[in-house]
Design an enzyme around this catalytic site. Structure first.
Site, PDB file in Angstrom:
ATOM      1  N   SER A  46     -10.574 -11.149  -3.788  1.00  0.00           N
ATOM      2  CA  SER A  46     -11.373 -10.548  -4.861  1.00  0.00           C
ATOM      3  C   SER A  46     -11.981 -11.615  -5.754  1.00  0.00           C
ATOM      4  CB  SER A  46     -10.513  -9.593  -5.696  1.00  0.00           C
ATOM      5  OG  SER A  46     -10.077  -8.512  -4.908  1.00  0.00           O
ATOM      6  N   SER A  81      -2.034  -1.117  -4.154  1.00  0.00           N
ATOM      7  CA  SER A  81      -2.027  -0.159  -5.266  1.00  0.00           C
ATOM      8  C   SER A  81      -1.679   1.238  -4.754  1.00  0.00           C
ATOM      9  CB  SER A  81      -3.408  -0.135  -5.942  1.00  0.00           C
ATOM     10  OG  SER A  81      -3.722  -1.392  -6.500  1.00  0.00           O
ATOM     11  N   ASN A 133      -8.464  -2.040  -8.304  1.00  0.00           N
ATOM     12  CA  ASN A 133      -7.198  -1.645  -7.700  1.00  0.00           C
ATOM     13  C   ASN A 133      -7.072  -2.430  -6.397  1.00  0.00           C
ATOM     14  OD1 ASN A 133      -5.961   0.817  -9.239  1.00  0.00           O
ATOM     15  ND2 ASN A 133      -8.162   1.222  -9.153  1.00  0.00           N
ATOM     16  N   GLU A 134      -6.224  -3.433  -6.390  1.00  0.00           N
ATOM     17  CA  GLU A 134      -6.106  -4.343  -5.258  1.00  0.00           C
ATOM     18  C   GLU A 134      -5.260  -3.727  -4.140  1.00  0.00           C
ATOM     19  OE1 GLU A 134      -7.611  -7.653  -5.220  1.00  0.00           O
ATOM     20  OE2 GLU A 134      -8.654  -6.499  -6.749  1.00  0.00           O
ATOM     21  N   PRO A 135      -5.335  -4.263  -2.921  1.00  0.00           N
ATOM     22  CA  PRO A 135      -4.484  -3.775  -1.831  1.00  0.00           C
ATOM     23  C   PRO A 135      -3.020  -3.729  -2.258  1.00  0.00           C
ATOM     24  CG  PRO A 135      -6.123  -5.272  -0.948  1.00  0.00           C
ATOM     25  CD  PRO A 135      -6.286  -5.301  -2.447  1.00  0.00           C
TER      26      PRO A 135
END
Length: 501
Positions: free
Chosen positions: A34, A19, A15-17
């Site tokens: 990432s 999300s 879950n990337e920034p």
């Protein structure tokens, strides 16, 4: 129960920034940070997938229990945001604060920025020791914008450090203690000043000159991390040896090999044509064909290519040492086997690695040893090299020459010792800093084209200079002497062996 790790930007299970807390299982596009973080599991960035399937933050928060795992100094900054910052979508792992049964399992290196570890006086009563007092006073100077000797009783009381006033009686008593403590860490004689009172110096005056052995994990860490100290040791006529623990071959880009092999092909061809001698042009042509046409992303280098890459780094290291004024016969290349996998993923430390280090130590029998105490190295090589050196030193601790041997740890390109740990600070003049930069620049393969520069966009010489100048500026702000730059060291003490009885 969900067991999950956290990324360098607070990403959780991909879950990337950005999300949202309501997100479900989905395909997620990975951001550049990432992908760089994942690079160590692949042969190149090109192999790292552009996207991944994540279970979603909503799914995670619906689990009965969530256990977050993180270790290593490089995770310390983001962990402070996750645990002590506000829950927000810029740091997805911070949403675990909303879970009723979430737990973080971390090591001390990862926890070092948490308030209870870094500034425990803000949480409750402390068990004060010299290092913690030094840390507290440096923090207080930063909070008030004052140098040490200008701090007042009021400053201590207003910032929760009244315990120190009770222990020492007044701000002046604490101030002068810490000022003198820091002053005694500064020395322009890292090998010890001969014929001088060494009562308050980091290094003893005798014997002089000393035998010094510098362990460098890669063939450039010596000049990057302690190039100024290296210069001083040579200028002050100590018997300095350098041991490069690994070949560093995988950190050489293919373009470097192509450049060198093309040159060798032309030069040997010229001499073969003029002298009528047999040449290796076909061999060189095969190497060039492999690199230019046959090698695919993820392919391992051939033995010939790895050999050339290792010797590119070896010659760069020799060039840097010559520039520093050091004899080539005192440069040692250990090529520890754990490193020689040809891949980013290295082998485990083995007895054969430790025995190579033991052999060199027993041969040189140094009065001083410098090792890279850098646990922030994102690729892990520094940690293994440190373990190899310390294991060898522990093994030899009973030797007669080890009674005179002192061990000093420097940091690598990624971080500096915090000031409460520094036991020796070596000033660097503007001219010495220029020479240090030039010695780093001798490692041409590690400039812009190096495959493992990490997430920091600065080149190694820029990182080194800014780090050394930051250390010097901190000493200046505390009211001590003003220098262009400083390199910092911590002494390692081999613990006494337990009584087997």
């Amino acid at each position: 129960m969900v067991l999950v790790s956290v990324g360098l930007v607070g990403n959780l299970a991909y879950n990337e920034p950005g999300s949202q807390v309501s997100t479900m299982t989905r395909l997620m596009l990975l951001d550049n940070e990432s992908r760089r973080d994942l690079k160590r599991y692949y042969s190149s960035v090109a192999e790292v997938p552009a996207s991944a399937i994540t279970i979603g933050l909503s799914t995670l928060l619906n689990a009965g229990q969530v256990i977050l795992l993180a270790w290593g100094e490089h995770k310390s900054v983001v962990l402070k945001e996750i645990i002590e910052g506000k829950a927000n979508d810029n740091v997805p792992a911070s949403f675990l604060q909303l879970h009723k049964n979430a737990m973080a399992v971390i090591d001390l290196n990862a926890a070092q920025n948490l308030t209870r570890i870094s500034h425990p006086w803000l949480v409750g009563p402390c068990e004060w020791n010299d290092k913690l007092i030094r840390r507290a006073i440096v923090w207080l100077c930063n909070e008030t914008g004052k140098p040490i000797l200008k701090l007042t009783n009021k400053d201590y009381n207003q910032h929760g450090l009244d315990e120190l006033l009770a222990l020492y009686g007044s701000a002046y008593n604490v101030n002068i203690k810490i000022f003198n403590d820091l002053q005694h860490t500064i020395t322009g004689w890292p090998g010890g000043k001969p014929d001088a009172d060494d009562t308050h110096r980091p290094e003893r005056a005798k014997p002089y000159p000393k035998k010094v052995l510098i362990f460098s994990p890669h063939p450039d860490d010596d000049v990057i991390s302690m190039g100024g100290t290296f210069q001083r040791l040579l200028e002050q006529h100590h018997d300095v040896h350098v041991a490069y623990q690994t070949s560093g071959n995988i950190a050489v880009g293919d373009d470097e090999v192509i450049r060198y092999v093309s040159l060798m092909r032309k030069v040997t061809g010229y001499f073969a044509d003029t002298n009528g001698e047999k040449n290796d042009r076909d061999k060189y042509a095969g190497i060039l064909r492999f690199l230019n046409e046959e090698k695919k992303p993820g392919d391992m280098d051939t033995r010939d290519v790895l050999y050339i890459k290792a010797h590119i780094r070896r010659e760069e290291a020799l060039s840097a040492c010559r520039y520093m004024g050091m004899e080539s016969e005192k440069v040692h290349f250990l090529d520890l086997p754990f490193y020689e996998t040809g891949k980013a993923q290295k082998g485990k430390l083995a007895d054969v690695d430790i025995h190579k280090v033991i052999g060199l130590l027993d041969e040189v029998q140094p009065h001083r040893v410098f090792v890279a105490g850098d646990l922030a190295d994102p690729h892990g090589t520094h940690k293994v090299c440190l373990d190899a050196a310390l294991a060898a030193l522990h093994e030899l601790s009973g030797k007669e020459w080890m009674k005179e041997c002192r061990i000093w740890m420097y940091r690598g390109a990624w971080a500096e010792w915090e000031i409460d740990h520094i036991e020796m600070a070596v000033p660097i003049s503007p001219e010495q800093l220029r020479r240090k930069r030039n010695s780093i620049l001798k490692h041409q393969s590690q400039m812009e084209s190096a495959p493992f520069l990490g997430n920091d966009e600065r080149l190694f010489w820029q990182r080194a200079e800014e780090r050394n100048q930051t250390t010097a500026n901190l000493y200046t702000r505390l009211g001590l002497a003003s220098y262009e730059a400083m390199e910092a060291f911590v002494e390692y003490i081999i613990p006494d062996k337990p009584d087997k009885r």
